[in-house]
Write an enzyme that holds these catalytic residues in place. Sequence first.
Site, PDB file in Angstrom:
ATOM      1  N   HIS A 307       0.851  -1.199   0.000  1.00 58.01           N
ATOM      2  CA  HIS A 307       0.000   0.000   0.000  1.00 58.01           C
ATOM      3  C   HIS A 307       0.879   1.240   0.000  1.00 58.01           C
ATOM      4  O   HIS A 307       1.940   1.243   0.626  1.00 58.01           O
ATOM      5  CB  HIS A 307      -0.899   0.017   1.258  1.00 58.01           C
ATOM      6  CG  HIS A 307      -2.076   0.921   1.127  1.00 58.01           C
ATOM      7  ND1 HIS A 307      -1.984   2.267   1.367  1.00 58.01           N
ATOM      8  CD2 HIS A 307      -3.344   0.679   0.736  1.00 58.01           C
ATOM      9  CE1 HIS A 307      -3.174   2.811   1.164  1.00 58.01           C
ATOM     10  NE2 HIS A 307      -4.014   1.879   0.779  1.00 58.01           N
ATOM     11  N   ASP A 365      -7.963  -5.388   0.275  1.00 64.60           N
ATOM     12  CA  ASP A 365      -8.434  -6.262  -0.804  1.00 64.60           C
ATOM     13  C   ASP A 365      -8.053  -7.720  -0.614  1.00 64.60           C
ATOM     14  O   ASP A 365      -8.514  -8.588  -1.351  1.00 64.60           O
ATOM     15  CB  ASP A 365      -7.861  -5.756  -2.145  1.00 64.60           C
ATOM     16  CG  ASP A 365      -8.463  -4.407  -2.489  1.00 64.60           C
ATOM     17  OD1 ASP A 365      -7.717  -3.418  -2.523  1.00 64.60           O
ATOM     18  OD2 ASP A 365      -9.697  -4.346  -2.656  1.00 64.60           O
TER      19      ASP A 365
HETATM   20  C1  SDX Z   1      -6.357  -0.061  -2.769  1.00 68.23           C
HETATM   21  O1  SDX Z   1      -4.529   4.526  -2.071  1.00 68.23           O
HETATM   22  C2  SDX Z   1      -5.431   3.888  -1.371  1.00 68.23           C
HETATM   23  O2  SDX Z   1      -5.825   4.266  -0.276  1.00 68.23           O
HETATM   24  C3  SDX Z   1      -6.038   2.678  -2.079  1.00 68.23           C
HETATM   25  C4  SDX Z   1      -7.023   1.843  -1.294  1.00 68.23           C
HETATM   26  C5  SDX Z   1      -8.294   2.618  -0.980  1.00 68.23           C
HETATM   27  O3  SDX Z   1      -8.976   2.275   0.004  1.00 68.23           O
HETATM   28  O4  SDX Z   1      -8.647   3.521  -1.800  1.00 68.23           O
HETATM   29  O5  SDX Z   1      -6.432   1.432  -0.058  1.00 68.23           O
HETATM   30  C6  SDX Z   1      -7.474   0.594  -2.059  1.00 68.23           C
HETATM   31  O6  SDX Z   1      -6.121   0.249  -3.896  1.00 68.23           O
HETATM   32  C7  SDX Z   1      -5.479  -1.031  -2.015  1.00 68.23           C
HETATM   33  C8  SDX Z   1      -4.287  -1.546  -2.867  1.00 68.23           C
HETATM   34  C9  SDX Z   1      -4.816  -2.661  -3.765  1.00 68.23           C
HETATM   35  N1  SDX Z   1      -3.779  -3.044  -4.741  1.00 68.23           N
HETATM   36  C10 SDX Z   1      -3.141  -4.233  -4.689  1.00 68.23           C
HETATM   37  O7  SDX Z   1      -3.274  -5.041  -3.750  1.00 68.23           O
HETATM   38  C11 SDX Z   1      -2.248  -4.530  -5.881  1.00 68.23           C
HETATM   39  C12 SDX Z   1      -0.883  -5.051  -5.385  1.00 68.23           C
HETATM   40  N2  SDX Z   1      -0.193  -3.941  -4.681  1.00 68.23           N
HETATM   41  C13 SDX Z   1       0.724  -3.128  -5.471  1.00 68.23           C
HETATM   42  O8  SDX Z   1       0.325  -2.935  -6.808  1.00 68.23           O
HETATM   43  C14 SDX Z   1       1.176  -1.887  -4.701  1.00 68.23           C
HETATM   44  O9  SDX Z   1       1.447  -2.251  -3.426  1.00 68.23           O
HETATM   45  C15 SDX Z   1       0.274  -0.663  -4.666  1.00 68.23           C
HETATM   46  C16 SDX Z   1      -0.184  -0.261  -6.006  1.00 68.23           C
HETATM   47  C17 SDX Z   1      -0.902  -0.909  -3.779  1.00 68.23           C
HETATM   48  C18 SDX Z   1       1.117   0.447  -4.088  1.00 68.23           C
HETATM   49  O10 SDX Z   1       2.106   0.693  -5.020  1.00 68.23           O
HETATM   50  P1  SDX Z   1       3.312   1.611  -4.657  1.00 68.23           P
HETATM   51  O11 SDX Z   1       2.843   2.899  -4.095  1.00 68.23           O
HETATM   52  O12 SDX Z   1       4.255   1.653  -5.797  1.00 68.23           O
HETATM   53  O13 SDX Z   1       3.950   0.797  -3.455  1.00 68.23           O
HETATM   54  P2  SDX Z   1       5.223   1.162  -2.721  1.00 68.23           P
HETATM   55  O14 SDX Z   1       5.884   2.364  -3.321  1.00 68.23           O
HETATM   56  O15 SDX Z   1       4.939   1.202  -1.277  1.00 68.23           O
HETATM   57  O16 SDX Z   1       6.101  -0.128  -3.060  1.00 68.23           O
HETATM   58  C19 SDX Z   1       7.282  -0.282  -2.388  1.00 68.23           C
HETATM   59  C20 SDX Z   1       8.016  -1.355  -3.134  1.00 68.23           C
HETATM   60  C21 SDX Z   1       8.086  -1.119  -4.640  1.00 68.23           C
HETATM   61  O17 SDX Z   1       9.300  -1.719  -5.076  1.00 68.23           O
HETATM   62  P3  SDX Z   1      10.583  -0.736  -5.324  1.00 68.23           P
HETATM   63  O18 SDX Z   1      10.160   0.254  -6.387  1.00 68.23           O
HETATM   64  O19 SDX Z   1      10.855  -0.075  -3.968  1.00 68.23           O
HETATM   65  O20 SDX Z   1      11.679  -1.669  -5.779  1.00 68.23           O
HETATM   66  O21 SDX Z   1       7.333  -2.615  -2.979  1.00 68.23           O
HETATM   67  C22 SDX Z   1       6.994  -3.133  -4.256  1.00 68.23           C
HETATM   68  C23 SDX Z   1       6.966  -1.949  -5.209  1.00 68.23           C
HETATM   69  O22 SDX Z   1       7.225  -2.405  -6.536  1.00 68.23           O
HETATM   70  N3  SDX Z   1       5.671  -3.717  -4.114  1.00 68.23           N
HETATM   71  C24 SDX Z   1       5.391  -4.996  -4.292  1.00 68.23           C
HETATM   72  C25 SDX Z   1       4.029  -5.118  -4.006  1.00 68.23           C
HETATM   73  N4  SDX Z   1       3.544  -3.924  -3.679  1.00 68.23           N
HETATM   74  C26 SDX Z   1       4.569  -3.054  -3.750  1.00 68.23           C
HETATM   75  N5  SDX Z   1       6.141  -6.049  -4.646  1.00 68.23           N
HETATM   76  C27 SDX Z   1       5.515  -7.244  -4.723  1.00 68.23           C
HETATM   77  N6  SDX Z   1       4.195  -7.460  -4.465  1.00 68.23           N
HETATM   78  C28 SDX Z   1       3.438  -6.408  -4.107  1.00 68.23           C
HETATM   79  N7  SDX Z   1       2.152  -6.612  -3.848  1.00 68.23           N
END
Ligand code: SDX
Length: 431
Positions: A307, A365
């Site tokens: 997140h 989710d």
């Molecule tokens: C919702 O914004 C909100 O409030 C949204 C929400 C709401 O109520 O409106 O909470 C609802 O959208 C929840 C999120 C649902 N999405 C997913 O579960 C999809 C899987 N998660 C990822 O796509 C990701 O975690 C996001 C999109 C949710 C967040 O993306 P970010 O902002 O890029 O995450 P981050 O910067 O904190 O990530 C840190 C690192 C990154 O790697 P680096 O660039 O540092 O190398 O962690 C990695 C990301 O690539 N990463 C993951 C990961 N989630 C983040 N790696 C593997 N698996 C994952 N699930």
Amino acid sequence: MTTQRTATLTLDGKANEFPILSGTIGPGVIDIRTLYGKTGTFTFDPGFMSTAACKSSITYIDGDKGELLYRGYPIEQLAEHCNFLETCYLLKNGELPNSAQYADWEMRVKSHTMVHEQLTRFFQGFRRDAHPMAVLVGVVGALSAFYHDSLDINNPEHRLVAAIRLIAKMPTIVAMTYKYSMGEPFMYPRNNLDYSANFMHMMFGTPCEEYKPNPVLVKALDRILILHADHEQNASTSTVRLSGSSGANPFACIAAGIACLWGPAHGGANEACLKMLEEIGDVSRVGEYIKRSKDKNDSFKLMGFGHRVYKNFDPRAKLMRETCHDVLNELGLHDDRLFKLALALEKIALEDDFFIEKKLYPNVDFYSGIVQRALGIPVPMFTGIFALARTIGWIAQWHEMIGDPEQKIGRPRQLYTGAAPRSVTPLGKRT
Ligand code: SDX
């Protein structure tokens, strides 16, 4: 007398001071509205990692503590003591209703639960197997073609009636979307039922027999709606605010929010998470998928994990896990294979160094798909339920934005990396 805190930015040897604004709780902000005028430069923050786009008094998240407050109330307490319609009143008006205020609010919502009979014709244009979110974008957007009696968004009464109509009609429209996909007749709302019971009636009832909603399942659905109601300036809420900043029709703005929520990185994650669990299939394959999620060359991400704001447990995920447990027990599904797989996946991921280092925890989710599947909601409808719940958040945020005296049309700038100015060669002379 408190002194104004300031931040100094020195550019080309010139120091520029900017005021630091403080909120009730949480990080302060550096007010850089005069930055371009003073320095001729923009800030650069794609994805808004460090940028506050507005002031808001609706919802607050502490990502490190795993806290979520709606108008100052912890989500855990709202989930325990309130129903979704009460939460809608709180998010919209800023305070919990007393009994008389709740009765009036419920009466006003119930008097708008039906949709215009002509709206039902919009469904006929869709394939029966169209994704429900595609249908919702279309039908909710079509609402903007009605209600020409109350389109002055600067009129507080018009804004209120638009809000009430959306809160009241989203359950009806979401249920119609499901019925259309099943080839079953639309069910009219029953105003003798409470909000979530009425939704279950419109989803699973038929004209052939009396539908009696299971109170345990209704309460579970109502809690799902509370947990999804609002979440600060997430992508879909920011979409609603940006489209609303031009003065666009509120129903059209909510349709834009639905379109953004559909994405698998956002509200579409619950559907994607359940498909992922089905694909993993067995605990023995969890390691393979966790390995893939760490591979930079593999686009696979563990859906339902991670997140932008929560760097600790998403408090909604904990409450959703409890709800999952209650529903599966009520239905005698405590051995549900996907729930057991999800619990195992969560345990393994939370012990993995990669997930610990990146602070990746289950989000709202992760469990919501399993609960909804147990409630009999088909997978493609999961994000539609999220949209139903988030409509109140979008409306409350839109309403706050319209009423903000500092509000201006949203118009971000850019760092231009394209071609330098050049002259056109007429077509006949181009090689
Ligand atoms: C919702 O914004 C909100 O409030 C949204 C929400 C709401 O109520 O409106 O909470 C609802 O959208 C929840 C999120 C649902 N999405 C997913 O579960 C999809 C899987 N998660 C990822 O796509 C990701 O975690 C996001 C999109 C949710 C967040 O993306 P970010 O902002 O890029 O995450 P981050 O910067 O904190 O990530 C840190 C690192 C990154 O790697 P680096 O660039 O540092 O190398 O962690 C990695 C990301 O690539 N990463 C993951 C990961 N989630 C983040 N790696 C593997 N698996 C994952 N699930």
